[in-house]
Enzyme design. Structure first.
Site, short mmCIF file in Angstrom:
data_model
loop_
_atom_site.label_atom_id
_atom_site.label_comp_id
_atom_site.label_asym_id
_atom_site.label_seq_id
_atom_site.Cartn_x
_atom_site.Cartn_y
_atom_site.Cartn_z
N ASP A 1 -10.74 -7.00 10.60
CA ASP A 1 -10.64 -8.46 10.62
C ASP A 1 -11.75 -9.09 11.46
O ASP A 1 -12.44 -9.98 11.00
CB ASP A 1 -9.25 -8.88 11.14
CG ASP A 1 -8.78 -8.01 12.29
OD1 ASP A 1 -9.59 -7.28 12.87
OD2 ASP A 1 -7.58 -8.09 12.62
N ASP B 1 0.81 -1.21 0.00
CA ASP B 1 0.00 0.00 0.00
C ASP B 1 0.85 1.26 0.00
O ASP B 1 0.31 2.37 -0.10
CB ASP B 1 -0.96 0.00 1.19
CG ASP B 1 -2.35 -0.44 0.77
OD1 ASP B 1 -2.57 -0.61 -0.44
OD2 ASP B 1 -3.23 -0.61 1.64
#
Ligand code: NAG
Length: 736
Positions: free
Chosen positions: A448, A138
């Site tokens: 998550d 990223d």
């Protein structure tokens, strides 16, 4: 017809001592009820509000404690039979496995660490042509790309070396490290092969570290690989096209085999497109891009999500995970198999054992109720469940079905790259269900956990597998501030889940078991526990100054439930610490860290959430640094707590510590001067509580007044906290 019952691929067993545990929970709960009754029936006239406050604190502590007990009620431990798996399925019948590694900040996640993780995963004991590793970067750092390119070359030597000599662990850095601690002469039959591979590694390491230092890739390397040209149009980390490069692929005629002529796993570098006007959704966004890109390139039915700081410590993990997914009886219900997150960088337990306790006790407990939480890393997923498919009892997967069509159509890898790039573009997700009902869910700081939960709400089960030899090892934050900041982020994320449309408490009913609803609540409500913790560490101590008792005296029968709960909880915590291999000191440290997290991280998390509700805060996803300075590490080794910077977290902690110190001295003076031994009988629990807080805060007094090293508390924190604590005491004396 002969009907034989197939032997299972995995086995489950219940935890030992569970009957005693259940007895303890029931008896403790009775004691807690007595405490509530006592509070309601003994309200004094001189401290009515303080008393009711204590009642609220104890009420919430009690309910919250019950949530935590759900995670200790029914522990399940799993065992796999990989030999049965190999007997039943030959290589051609095993599914493809796609491995996603995410990195975001080369400054705090050094490229060398990232490629060690990648190499360790590429070396799984699994058919290479069914394995594909994707690195999502990223930061779109050209250095990381360069490092991965170097790794793809090094892999051609490293993987055969691991295979031939059965090397474990398969992360080169970790492996060479283990050699340092062994006798160099007696252990290898491969000594003469070791030196050359080590040299290759060291050379590669030097090149990559030089490039990192310079901030540029050597022009020679640059000219050799066409992939670098993708940075030509690059303007900044937040504004660039998709950069995607297949570095290794079995269809590539020039570059697919190792030095022994075996096919290597597929290796792909992806930096998804970034534009300032599009929100990139942090790690969840990166994972979703990888899900789509990989579906075009390898489309493995199993997906492993992995953080770049956790290397594989066992080459069997893929096969272990498949024992669950491919089990004939239960496999079709399982959406993900979570392995523990274990760490190899703790020299001691100065910062407690809270993560080991989550890993060794609470997740097996959640498993007992239908499924552990997904914790973002070290987790194998069934691709279609992660992509949003609902569970229905019928859908048994045909593991046999081949996936190679995907590639046969596309004869040209370059074509595949170009087609995949579109899938990683910013606009691709617009008006789709990605991030909402498909893939990793957006808008939550613990993306998550919420993703795992939403999968479970779709009817899927999950499994926790915690083998003796840990499957993955990584780097945990090891300074106090890092821990407090990380805990704050988690606590904010957990509250977001509570307030979301997935709220286990509100909407989980009938979809997940009650035990799991309570287990999730244990985490969801983390931040709210700051209120009772703060209340308990301030109010009783202040009332000591006035000599007003807030707890039953020692000879009263009401003293018994308090003593029972305190001693029982301490003992049960101590047993858990021993269970995870800790020491008494670790238990004490854990208690301290629990207190610090509760009174600072959770407080700021709660404030954050409240501000968010009014729309005035946007807490970003902060990546915890993986680089530890040497002097900090030296202090940690000597078990000296690290402060060092001025942070509001420390001001809160220091103020609380000083406030209790003042109150403690205050009551000592009273007792000595007025020989108030009689009065002390009424105050005994309160004095003990205050004394406990003083004792446990000892490292803070040291850091405030006694230490001279760089890790001490800075002067401005000292001044602020003294002023705050003093004024609180004085105001209280005057006003109440
Ligand atoms: C990691 O793997 C090594 C080598 O296989 C093993 O000796 C070690 O015990 C493992 N570490 C943990 C924490 O399980």
């Amino acid at each position: 017809m002969l009907v034989t019952r197939m032997e299972r691929l995995f086995e489950s067993s219940k935890g030992r001592g569970r009957h005693i545990q259940k007895l303890y929970v029931v008896s403790s709960f009775v004691a807690i009820c007595f405490i509530w009754v006592y509070r309601l029936t003994h309200i004094p006239s001189n401290a009515k509000w303080a008393w009711l406050g204590l009642f609220s604190a104890e009420l919430w502590f009690g309910v919250y404690w019950l949530f935590g007990q759900a995670l200790r009620w029914n522990l399940i431990f799993r065992k796999t039979f990989t030999n049965r798996l190999s007997q039943r399925y030959d290589e051609s019948r095993l599914p493809g496995v796609d491995i996603f590694v995410c990195t975001a900040e080369p400054e705090i996640e050094p490229p060398m660490m990232v490629i060690n993780t990648v190499l360790s995963l590429m070396a799984y004991d699994y058919p290479s042509h069914k394995l594909a590793v994707y690195l999502s970067d990223d930061a779109s750092s050209v250095i990381t790309f360069y490092a991965l390119l170097e790794a793809s070359t090094f892999a051609k030597h490293w993987l055969p070396f691991c295979r031939k000599f059965n090397i474990q662990p398969t992360s080169p850095a970790a492996y060479f490290n283990t050699l340092l601690s062994k006798n160099p002469y007696h252990h290898h039959n491969h000594a003469k092969h070791l030196a050359p591979i080590k040299k290759l590694y060291e050379d590669m390491k030097r090149r990559i570290e030089d490039a990192s230092k310079l901030g540029a890739v050597p022009s020679e390397a640059r000219s050799k690989h066409k992939g670098f040209s993708q940075w030509d149009s690059y303007s900044s980390r937040r504004d660039h096209d998709t950069i995607l490069q297949i570095l290794l692929h079995k269809m590539d005629p020039h570059n697919s085999k190792d030095v022994d002529g075996f096919v290597l796993p597929t290796l792909v570098y992806v930096a998804r497109e970034k534009r300032p006007q599009y929100h990139h959704n942090y790690k969840a966004g990166a994972l979703n891009s990888l899900l789509r890109v990989s579906s075009k390139i390898s489309n493995g039915k199993i997906v492993l999500t992995q953080d770049c700081d956790m290397y594989s410590n066992s080459s069997q993990s893929v096969r272990d995970a498949l024992c669950f997914f491919m089990d004939e009886e239960k496999g079709h219900e399982i959406a993900f198999v979570q392995f523990p997150q274990s760490f190899d960088n703790f020299p001691n337990d100065l910062y407690g054992n809270s993560l080991p306790i989550i890993m060794e006790v609470e997740l097996p407990g959640a498993d007992g109720f239908g499924g552990p939480l997904y914790i973002g890393t070290c987790c194998f997923h069934r691709r279609d469940a992660l992509c949003g498919k609902k569970f229905n009892g019928e859908c048994k997967i045909d593991w046999n079905e081949e996936n190679d069509e995907l590639m046969k159509e596309a004869n040209d890898l370059h074509e595949v790259e170009e087609e995949s790039k579109v899938l990683a573009s910013c606009s691709y997700e617009q008006n789709t269900l990605w991030g909402k009902e498909m893939g990793s869910r957006y808008g939550c700081l613990v993306e998550d956990v919420i993703t795992g939960l939403s999968i479970q709400l779709q009817g899927w089960k999950s499994v926790y597998y915690n083998p003796q030899r840990k499957g993955f090892l990584g780097i945990a934050p090891i300074t106090l501030l890092q821990i407090l900041v990380q805990q704050k982020r988690w606590a904010v994320g957990e509250i977001q889940i509570l307030l979301s449309k997935y709220s286990p408490l509100l909407y989980g009913h009938g979809k997940i078991s009650l035990g799991l609803q309570m287990g999730y609540s244990h985490y969801n409500f983390w931040a709210t526990t700051c209120l009772p913790i703060l209340y308990y560490s301030i109010i009783p101590s202040l009332y000591l100054l006035k000599g007003i008792p807030l707890f039953p005296k020692m000879c009263s029968p009401w003293f018994i439930p308090f003593a029972y709960v305190i001693l029982g909880e301490s003992a049960s915590n101590l047993i858990e610490v021993f269970m995870v291999g800790g020491r008494i000191q670790g238990w004490w440290n854990g208690l301290r860290i629990w207190l610090y997290i509760g009174s600072s991280s959770y407080l700021f998390a709660l404030i954050d959430i409240i501000l968010k509700c009014f729309g005035c805060s946007d807490s970003p996803f902060i990546v915890t640094t993986k680089i530890i300075e040497d002097d900090i590490f030296q202090r940690l080794k000597k078990e000296v707590m690290e402060f060092g910077t001025s942070s509001p977290f420390f001001t809160v902690l220091a103020t609380l510590a000083l406030l209790n110190l003042l109150c403690f001295f205050g009551i000592l003076k009273e007792l000595l001067l007025s020989k108030g031994v009689l009065a002390s009988e009424k105050l005994v629990l309160q004095i003990l509580l205050c004394g406990f807080l003083v004792l446990i805060n000892f490292p803070i007094y040291q850091a405030l007044f006694l230490r001279t090293d760089k890790g001490r508390l800075p002067t401005d924190v000292t001044i602020k906290s003294i002023a705050l604590a003093l004024s609180a005491c004085i105001l209280f004396k005057l006003l109440i």
